[in-house]
Design a protein around this motif. Sequence first.
Motif, PDB file in Angstrom:
ATOM      1  N   LEU A 100       0.975  -1.164   0.140  1.00 38.47           N
ATOM      2  CA  LEU A 100       0.110  -0.373  -0.018  1.00 38.47           C
ATOM      3  C   LEU A 100       1.462   1.151   0.283  1.00 38.47           C
ATOM      4  N   LEU A 101       0.202   2.337  -0.989  1.00 37.71           N
ATOM      5  CA  LEU A 101       1.221   3.210  -0.778  1.00 37.71           C
ATOM      6  C   LEU A 101      -0.064   4.697   0.054  1.00 37.71           C
ATOM      7  N   VAL A 102       1.005   5.436   0.479  1.00 38.09           N
ATOM      8  CA  VAL A 102       0.329   6.072   1.944  1.00 38.09           C
ATOM      9  C   VAL A 102       1.124   7.470   1.634  1.00 38.09           C
ATOM     10  N   TYR A 103       0.729   8.345   2.150  1.00 38.11           N
ATOM     11  CA  TYR A 103       1.028   9.550   0.981  1.00 38.11           C
ATOM     12  C   TYR A 103      -0.229  10.771   3.228  1.00 38.11           C
ATOM     13  N   ALA A 104       0.959  11.330   3.465  1.00 36.83           N
ATOM     14  CA  ALA A 104       0.199  12.280   4.431  1.00 36.83           C
ATOM     15  C   ALA A 104      -0.063  13.994   4.152  1.00 36.83           C
ATOM     16  N   LEU A 105      -1.000  14.060   4.367  1.00 33.66           N
ATOM     17  CA  LEU A 105      -1.157  15.687   4.022  1.00 33.66           C
ATOM     18  C   LEU A 105      -1.447  16.429   5.351  1.00 33.66           C
ATOM     19  N   PRO A 106      -1.314  17.619   5.223  1.00 40.36           N
ATOM     20  CA  PRO A 106      -2.022  18.309   6.786  1.00 40.36           C
ATOM     21  C   PRO A 106      -3.460  17.979   6.896  1.00 40.36           C
ATOM     22  N   GLU A 107      -3.716  17.595   6.628  1.00 39.03           N
ATOM     23  CA  GLU A 107      -5.424  16.738   6.899  1.00 39.03           C
ATOM     24  C   GLU A 107      -6.020  15.983   6.429  1.00 39.03           C
ATOM     25  N   ALA A 238       2.398  24.189  -2.079  1.00 34.76           N
ATOM     26  CA  ALA A 238       3.447  23.126  -1.028  1.00 34.76           C
ATOM     27  C   ALA A 238       1.837  23.264   0.039  1.00 34.76           C
ATOM     28  N   PRO A 239       1.826  21.790   0.025  1.00 35.04           N
ATOM     29  CA  PRO A 239       0.763  22.089   1.804  1.00 35.04           C
ATOM     30  C   PRO A 239       0.744  22.869   2.927  1.00 35.04           C
ATOM     31  N   VAL A 240       0.132  22.975   3.691  1.00 37.39           N
ATOM     32  CA  VAL A 240       0.354  24.480   4.235  1.00 37.39           C
ATOM     33  C   VAL A 240       0.932  23.065   5.973  1.00 37.39           C
ATOM     34  N   TYR A 241       1.213  23.029   6.814  1.00 38.68           N
ATOM     35  CA  TYR A 241       0.646  22.333   7.734  1.00 38.68           C
ATOM     36  C   TYR A 241       1.012  23.039   8.848  1.00 38.68           C
ATOM     37  N   GLU A 369      16.440   0.937  10.949  1.00 37.44           N
ATOM     38  CA  GLU A 369      15.804   0.348  10.532  1.00 37.44           C
ATOM     39  C   GLU A 369      13.985   0.515  10.906  1.00 37.44           C
ATOM     40  N   ALA A 370      13.888   1.286  12.268  1.00 36.65           N
ATOM     41  CA  ALA A 370      12.665   1.717  12.537  1.00 36.65           C
ATOM     42  C   ALA A 370      12.212   2.930  11.682  1.00 36.65           C
ATOM     43  N   GLY A 371      12.987   3.793  11.588  1.00 32.40           N
ATOM     44  CA  GLY A 371      12.922   5.359  11.871  1.00 32.40           C
ATOM     45  C   GLY A 371      11.927   5.583  10.999  1.00 32.40           C
ATOM     46  N   PRO A 372      12.144   5.026   9.351  1.00 29.28           N
ATOM     47  CA  PRO A 372      11.127   5.786   8.545  1.00 29.28           C
ATOM     48  C   PRO A 372       9.845   5.603   9.311  1.00 29.28           C
ATOM     49  N   HIS A 373       9.339   4.603   9.550  1.00 28.70           N
ATOM     50  CA  HIS A 373       8.150   3.850   9.832  1.00 28.70           C
ATOM     51  C   HIS A 373       7.493   4.374  11.153  1.00 28.70           C
ATOM     52  N   TYR A 374       8.294   4.597  12.003  1.00 31.56           N
ATOM     53  CA  TYR A 374       8.386   5.454  12.425  1.00 31.56           C
ATOM     54  C   TYR A 374       8.489   7.207  12.752  1.00 31.56           C
ATOM     55  N   VAL A 375       8.665   7.792  12.102  1.00 29.27           N
ATOM     56  CA  VAL A 375       7.911   9.505  11.260  1.00 29.27           C
ATOM     57  C   VAL A 375       7.029   9.266  10.942  1.00 29.27           C
ATOM     58  N   GLN A 376       6.634   8.377   9.491  1.00 27.79           N
ATOM     59  CA  GLN A 376       5.117   7.647   8.925  1.00 27.79           C
ATOM     60  C   GLN A 376       4.675   8.217  10.594  1.00 27.79           C
ATOM     61  N   PHE A 377       4.711   7.360  10.943  1.00 26.28           N
ATOM     62  CA  PHE A 377       3.455   7.235  12.457  1.00 26.28           C
ATOM     63  C   PHE A 377       3.496   8.289  12.585  1.00 26.28           C
ATOM     64  N   ILE A 378       4.393   9.538  13.165  1.00 27.21           N
ATOM     65  CA  ILE A 378       4.580  10.747  12.973  1.00 27.21           C
ATOM     66  C   ILE A 378       3.188  11.326  12.249  1.00 27.21           C
ATOM     67  N   ARG A 379       3.589  11.685  11.318  1.00 27.27           N
ATOM     68  CA  ARG A 379       3.109  11.841   9.876  1.00 27.27           C
ATOM     69  C   ARG A 379       1.410  12.333  10.273  1.00 27.27           C
ATOM     70  N   ILE A 413       8.242  20.061  11.012  1.00 24.42           N
ATOM     71  CA  ILE A 413       7.357  20.639  10.111  1.00 24.42           C
ATOM     72  C   ILE A 413       5.470  19.891  10.665  1.00 24.42           C
ATOM     73  N   VAL A 414       5.638  18.534  10.770  1.00 25.59           N
ATOM     74  CA  VAL A 414       4.545  18.818  10.990  1.00 25.59           C
ATOM     75  C   VAL A 414       3.625  18.319  12.359  1.00 25.59           C
ATOM     76  N   ALA A 415       4.949  18.397  13.737  1.00 23.18           N
ATOM     77  CA  ALA A 415       4.389  18.350  14.900  1.00 23.18           C
ATOM     78  C   ALA A 415       4.302  19.635  15.423  1.00 23.18           C
ATOM     79  N   ASP A 416       3.878  20.278  16.484  1.00 24.04           N
ATOM     80  CA  ASP A 416       3.874  21.496  16.919  1.00 24.04           C
ATOM     81  C   ASP A 416       5.187  21.686  17.897  1.00 24.04           C
ATOM     82  N   TYR A 417       5.878  21.037  18.486  1.00 20.21           N
ATOM     83  CA  TYR A 417       6.987  20.721  19.192  1.00 20.21           C
ATOM     84  C   TYR A 417       7.892  19.633  19.412  1.00 20.21           C
ATOM     85  N   VAL A 418       9.050  20.355  19.498  1.00 21.13           N
ATOM     86  CA  VAL A 418       9.678  19.356  19.059  1.00 21.13           C
ATOM     87  C   VAL A 418      10.369  19.431  20.755  1.00 21.13           C
ATOM     88  N   ILE A 419      10.955  18.317  21.317  1.00 17.69           N
ATOM     89  CA  ILE A 419      11.167  18.646  22.580  1.00 17.69           C
ATOM     90  C   ILE A 419      13.016  17.148  22.923  1.00 17.69           C
TER      91      ILE A 419
END
Length: 561
Positions: A100-107, A238-241, A369-379, A413-419
């Motif tokens: 499955l191809l997945v693309y996360a837009l802002p909303e 460009a999409p606005v997040y 190896e888990a990095g790209p998948h975790y980032v997709q989860f954040i998106r 870009i996609v999160a509100d705060y990075v701690i």
Amino acid sequence: MRSRRRKRRSFGPLLAVVFLLLLIAGAAAGFVIGRRYMPGKEMADKAELFHIKGSQVAILLNNELQEEKGIYEDGQVYLPISWVNEYVNERFYWDETEKLLVYALPEEIVYADESDMGEQGTLLKVKEGEAYLSLGLIMNYSDIRQQSFDTSQIKRVFIDTVWGTVKTAQVRKKSILRVKGGIKSDIITELSEKSTVQVLESMDKWSKVRTEDGYIGYVQNRRLEKEQEITPQSQFEAPVYTSISMDEKVRLGFHQVTRKEANSTLKEYAQTAEGMNVIVPTWFNVIGNDGTYTSLASRDYVEQAHDMGLKVWAMVENVSTKESVKELDTKKLMSVTSNRRKLIENLMKEADTYGFDGFNLDFESLKAEAGPHYVQFIREMSVACRKKGLVLSVDNYVPSAYTAFYNRREQGIVADYVIVMGYDEHYAGGEAGPVASLPYVEKGIADTLKEVPKEKVINSVPFYTRIWTEKDGKTTSKAYGIRDAKNWIKENNIELEWQDDLGVYYGESFNENGVQSVWMEEEKSLGLKVDLINEYDLAGAACWKLGFEDRSIWEIVSQVK
């Protein structure tokens, strides 16, 4: 006397031979010289030039030939998603398990598989385990220029991601484009008079150019005229997040909740933490690769926190229990789209049920190896949070080469705060040293700001230190909260000495336990960290953890303005 007449010799034949030999030598020399200076007429093998065969499509990124190849099927060019992710658009996500191809837009989140059609045909193809995206699909979501030559036997596509000034020139008269700069080099193609080329590199006598019909080679400078510079204009929207920002600086306290009863300590901790405006209870512990988690959430807790003027950002984490640390495989969880959707949908239900204000993600000890998948989860989590008006904050280690896969730039870009977890400089099992020296903290802030805007960066400070013991060649340590560490120092009559280069006090003791040492975190050291937060004008401060500190510590933290 008798006179004798000397017989005269004739040199005519000899001169003729010599002349003939000179003529032959001259002709030979002329032939050699002619061959040396006569322009080469050998045609280049274009397939070899582009390193392609069959239906392969050569890819040129910003005029550089790539090792990766596209494919041409059903009248369309398709490019490998692995290459697209690395060089063009990292947001195309391919779920290898569910195809499955997945693309996360802002909303919203867009999904596609091999059966989905675009205007020109299928949007993607899967070949030998690799997903290939149609060029049209890539263009729809990416800020690029493309020029494809797919009707030619030598199929190639030019992808440009740079929008700076481009130098062009006009061909003065019919000319030859060669593989290299020199008249003996093989011929690629013929340039027509008045055609326009893009000048990629200029040398004394030759220029490297890109032609209108999709070739890169060299042409003599004397064949070019009317040089000018043009600036391509992007038509991509460009999409606005959008992000949620608090009206004041964040002063956040982490509340470690390991059982339901611990929720009752909220009032006690909040009374000590004067100036705190956000509290993060560690409520949701992910334990299963299918998205299963345990919950310690409390509606009474949220209502009480709101009555005290506190925002509640519920933590979702993978570090607080043996099940999550030893049994959870974050890659297996995050790499399957249905698992991510299940986890996110359930977390949104929790937000509806308990009425808290946001989420804090704390996934630690991930493998690369888990990095790209975790980032997709954040998106995808950001999409759900954005729809509900929930804050999304993400905890991160201090930047290093080993943690680059957390992709702080995308988080920013996609999160509100990075701690930034600005501590654990020295940790259990490692060498003795401070948990958060001032240079370490400042470098963590500065490196994060290279990827994340300051308006989203929160620096977390430690309410703890470590007491180190060296005995029999072994080094061990134990974490102490600031309050308990002060008591230990008093009980052991430790004399502290300020370390200006580290921004902490240091003390040591020689006793029956061995050599014990401490780099002490307290009001002065934390004050310097608060000064850094203000100096860099960050979004705020976070504190790990509530219950370790005295009221005087919060007098320092409240100076974050």
